[in-house]
Structures are given as C-alpha cells and as structure tokens.
Design a protein around this motif. Structure first.
Motif, PDB file in Angstrom:
ATOM      1  N   PRO A  28       0.881  -1.200  -0.118  1.00 61.19           N
ATOM      2  CA  PRO A  28      -0.012  -0.097   0.060  1.00 61.19           C
ATOM      3  C   PRO A  28       0.809   1.305  -0.313  1.00 61.19           C
ATOM      4  N   ALA A  29       1.990   1.198   0.474  1.00 63.70           N
ATOM      5  CA  ALA A  29       2.895   2.186   0.527  1.00 63.70           C
ATOM      6  C   ALA A  29       3.651   2.822  -0.708  1.00 63.70           C
ATOM      7  N   GLN A  30       3.407   1.957  -1.649  1.00 60.94           N
ATOM      8  CA  GLN A  30       4.204   2.032  -2.910  1.00 60.94           C
ATOM      9  C   GLN A  30       3.270   2.453  -4.139  1.00 60.94           C
ATOM     10  N   GLU A  31       3.622   3.008  -5.264  1.00 63.74           N
ATOM     11  CA  GLU A  31       2.946   3.175  -6.563  1.00 63.74           C
ATOM     12  C   GLU A  31       3.021   2.044  -7.240  1.00 63.74           C
ATOM     13  N   VAL A  32       1.998   1.288  -7.760  1.00 66.20           N
ATOM     14  CA  VAL A  32       2.294  -0.028  -8.426  1.00 66.20           C
ATOM     15  C   VAL A  32       1.634  -0.102  -9.728  1.00 66.20           C
ATOM     16  N   GLU A  33       2.263  -0.483 -10.691  1.00 66.77           N
ATOM     17  CA  GLU A  33       1.735  -0.662 -12.009  1.00 66.77           C
ATOM     18  C   GLU A  33       2.230  -2.036 -12.528  1.00 66.77           C
ATOM     19  N   VAL A  34       1.129  -2.712 -13.027  1.00 65.82           N
ATOM     20  CA  VAL A  34       1.472  -3.824 -14.142  1.00 65.82           C
ATOM     21  C   VAL A  34       1.093  -3.462 -15.394  1.00 65.82           C
ATOM     22  N   GLU A  35       2.280  -3.566 -16.084  1.00 66.36           N
ATOM     23  CA  GLU A  35       2.276  -3.047 -17.537  1.00 66.36           C
ATOM     24  C   GLU A  35       1.592  -3.827 -18.760  1.00 66.36           C
ATOM     25  N   GLU A  36       1.758  -5.123 -18.231  1.00 68.98           N
ATOM     26  CA  GLU A  36       1.347  -6.134 -19.163  1.00 68.98           C
ATOM     27  C   GLU A  36       1.338  -7.758 -18.576  1.00 68.98           C
ATOM     28  N   VAL A  37       0.140  -8.147 -19.105  1.00 64.65           N
ATOM     29  CA  VAL A  37       0.370  -9.844 -18.811  1.00 64.65           C
ATOM     30  C   VAL A  37      -0.068 -10.390 -19.992  1.00 64.65           C
ATOM     31  N   ILE A  38       1.020 -11.061 -20.783  1.00 62.67           N
ATOM     32  CA  ILE A  38       0.703 -11.763 -22.002  1.00 62.67           C
ATOM     33  C   ILE A  38       0.880 -13.189 -21.801  1.00 62.67           C
ATOM     34  N   GLN A  39      -0.213 -13.961 -22.497  1.00 60.52           N
ATOM     35  CA  GLN A  39      -0.032 -15.386 -22.329  1.00 60.52           C
ATOM     36  C   GLN A  39       0.178 -16.013 -23.554  1.00 60.52           C
ATOM     37  N   VAL A  40       0.793 -17.192 -23.608  1.00 58.07           N
ATOM     38  CA  VAL A  40       1.062 -18.147 -24.981  1.00 58.07           C
ATOM     39  C   VAL A  40       0.878 -19.604 -24.291  1.00 58.07           C
ATOM     40  N   PRO A  41       0.816 -20.427 -25.216  1.00 55.39           N
ATOM     41  CA  PRO A  41       0.475 -21.914 -24.811  1.00 55.39           C
ATOM     42  C   PRO A  41       1.852 -22.457 -24.509  1.00 55.39           C
ATOM     43  N   SER A  42       1.826 -23.409 -23.648  1.00 52.98           N
ATOM     44  CA  SER A  42       2.978 -24.544 -23.479  1.00 52.98           C
ATOM     45  C   SER A  42       4.059 -23.793 -23.059  1.00 52.98           C
ATOM     46  N   LEU A  43       3.903 -23.147 -22.054  1.00 46.03           N
ATOM     47  CA  LEU A  43       5.282 -22.513 -21.214  1.00 46.03           C
ATOM     48  C   LEU A  43       5.554 -23.332 -19.816  1.00 46.03           C
ATOM     49  N   LEU A  44       6.651 -23.714 -19.556  1.00 45.86           N
ATOM     50  CA  LEU A  44       7.222 -24.609 -18.409  1.00 45.86           C
ATOM     51  C   LEU A  44       7.403 -23.354 -17.363  1.00 45.86           C
ATOM     52  N   HIS A  45       7.817 -22.277 -17.627  1.00 44.47           N
ATOM     53  CA  HIS A  45       8.472 -21.407 -16.989  1.00 44.47           C
ATOM     54  C   HIS A  45       7.575 -19.895 -17.384  1.00 44.47           C
ATOM     55  N   TYR A  46       7.026 -19.341 -16.389  1.00 48.64           N
ATOM     56  CA  TYR A  46       6.748 -17.730 -16.471  1.00 48.64           C
ATOM     57  C   TYR A  46       7.820 -16.952 -16.511  1.00 48.64           C
ATOM     58  N   LYS A  47       7.801 -15.859 -17.123  1.00 49.23           N
ATOM     59  CA  LYS A  47       8.875 -14.861 -17.140  1.00 49.23           C
ATOM     60  C   LYS A  47       8.351 -13.444 -16.669  1.00 49.23           C
ATOM     61  N   ALA A  48       9.006 -12.972 -15.590  1.00 49.31           N
ATOM     62  CA  ALA A  48       8.883 -11.817 -14.754  1.00 49.31           C
ATOM     63  C   ALA A  48       9.784 -10.830 -14.989  1.00 49.31           C
ATOM     64  N   THR A  49       9.368  -9.717 -15.371  1.00 53.40           N
ATOM     65  CA  THR A  49      10.430  -8.397 -14.966  1.00 53.40           C
ATOM     66  C   THR A  49      10.065  -7.331 -14.132  1.00 53.40           C
ATOM     67  N   ILE A  50      10.728  -7.107 -13.207  1.00 50.19           N
ATOM     68  CA  ILE A  50      10.175  -6.082 -12.121  1.00 50.19           C
ATOM     69  C   ILE A  50      11.153  -4.973 -12.366  1.00 50.19           C
ATOM     70  N   TYR A  51      10.515  -3.920 -12.193  1.00 52.07           N
ATOM     71  CA  TYR A  51      11.294  -2.396 -12.326  1.00 52.07           C
ATOM     72  C   TYR A  51      10.977  -1.901 -10.810  1.00 52.07           C
ATOM     73  N   LEU A  52      12.190  -1.524 -10.172  1.00 51.56           N
ATOM     74  CA  LEU A  52      11.838  -1.069  -8.827  1.00 51.56           C
ATOM     75  C   LEU A  52      12.617   0.566  -9.051  1.00 51.56           C
TER      76      LEU A  52
END
Length: 205
Positions: free
Chosen positions: A91-115
């Motif tokens: 609650p103390a931070q400004e939060v923005e989720v820029e995008e959530v993209i989905q494709v079939p058949s991924l074993l790993h999700y990819k996250a990029t976090i900017y602070l």
C-alpha cells in the motif's frame, strides 16, 4: 475458488484485515512468484512496475491447429487483477502492472520487475537480498536461458521455483531491473504450503 473474497495471503505478506471476514485467499502463480522478489525492497521502493509472460490459462481446445498453438493472448483482465492485489500488499508504493501476456505451453513464466528506490543500491546488494528469500535462487552470471535451468532441474529436484537471472540484474542510480523465470508447477504450491503452516501453527511469515 472464493476469489475475490477473503484476506489475501502470499508469504511472507498478508493483506489487511477485513472486518467480519474469516476466509483467507491464497496467492496465484503470478503473485507467488513476484512477492518474494519485491519483499526485500519493500522499505526502499517508491514505485513497482511489472511485466509478465505466462502460460495460457484458458480452456484447451479439443483439437490443435497451428494458429491456436502460436497465438498470443493479451490479458488486460489479469493485468488489472494482479495490479489490484499487488497494491493491496504494497500500500505504500505506487504499483503498475504494465502487461500480462499469455502463450500456450510454457514451462516457466517470465517476470520483469522494475523498482524505483528512495536510496541507491548496487547490483550485488540486490542479488544478496534476493538470495535470502525462500524459494528463490539467483543464477550465475552466464545463465540467461531457461534451457540451463531445465538441464539443472533434470539432474536435481531441489531447485527453487523462482530463478533470478543474476547477470540480468541491472541497477542505474535508484532504478533496479530484475528478470526471473518462475517454474509454474511449483511456484504457487510451495508458498501455499507456507501459508497453511503460518495459519495452522501461528508461525512468523
């Protein structure tokens, strides 16, 4: 299945109390993968921005065609949900989720976090902070592909589900970028077990 009812719990964070609410709501794969990476910087971060690539979670078709297998899904509905849940937990931070993209058949999700932090930290300080978090492994600098992670996992089942690419940690002044791979088969399961342990045994998150 009670979402959005219940008090959100994603170890080591628990959402604010809700008057009269006795249910708890477990975090999903995305939240369970993001929280351990953001948590060490909760007292330093002014802004949190996230980009996600995940496995398609819609209904599988009865038959497979190339156009469906190679499809890309822009999930603004999921983006809004993740943004709301992150804002609830930070609650103390400004939060923005820029995008959530989905494709079939991924074993790993990819996250990029900017602070955006209120004080400076170097890349090694970021890596050290992440190394102390449960279910997180910081890879050596030369690892920049899930191919290497899959090879390691085929030899040992003890790899944590969150792999931060150590060589991709980038710091410019007070801006930090973290890139990670989230092993979808475990990334929510292990934190949910932690949550049950916390609640059932009144343990410190």
């Amino acid at each position: 299945g009670a979402n959005p009812e219940g008090r959100l719990i994603v170890p080591p964070l628990v959402g604010p109390e809700i008057p009269g609410e006795k249910k708890y709501r477990m975090g999903d794969c995305i939240l369970s993968g993001l929280i351990p990476q953001i948590y060490p910087f909760r007292n330093m971060a002014k802004k949190i921005r996230v980009c996600m690539l995940t496995q398609y979670n819609g209904r599988d078709a009865d038959y497979t065609i190339e156009e469906r297998v190679n499809a890309v899904y822009v999930r603004d509905d999921l983006r809004e949900k993740v943004e709301q849940d992150l804002a609830l937990l930070f609650p103390a931070q400004e939060v923005e989720v820029e995008e959530v993209i989905q494709v079939p058949s991924l074993l790993h999700y990819k996250a990029t976090i900017y602070l955006e932090l209120d004080s400076e930290i170097d890349a090694e300080g970021v890596r050290n902070a992440l190394r102390h978090m449960p279910h997180v492994r910081v890879s050596p600098d030369g690892v920049s592909s899930t191919y290497d992670i899959n090879l390691a996992r085929s030899i040992s089942g003890s790899l944590p589900p969150i792999t931060v690419f150590g060589g991709c940690v980038q710091v410019r002044g007070r801006s930090v970028r973290i890139v990670s791979a989230l092993y979808y088969r475990q990334v929510a399961v292990l934190p949910n077990i932690d949550a049950v342990r916390m609640l059932g045994r009144s343990m410190d998150p």
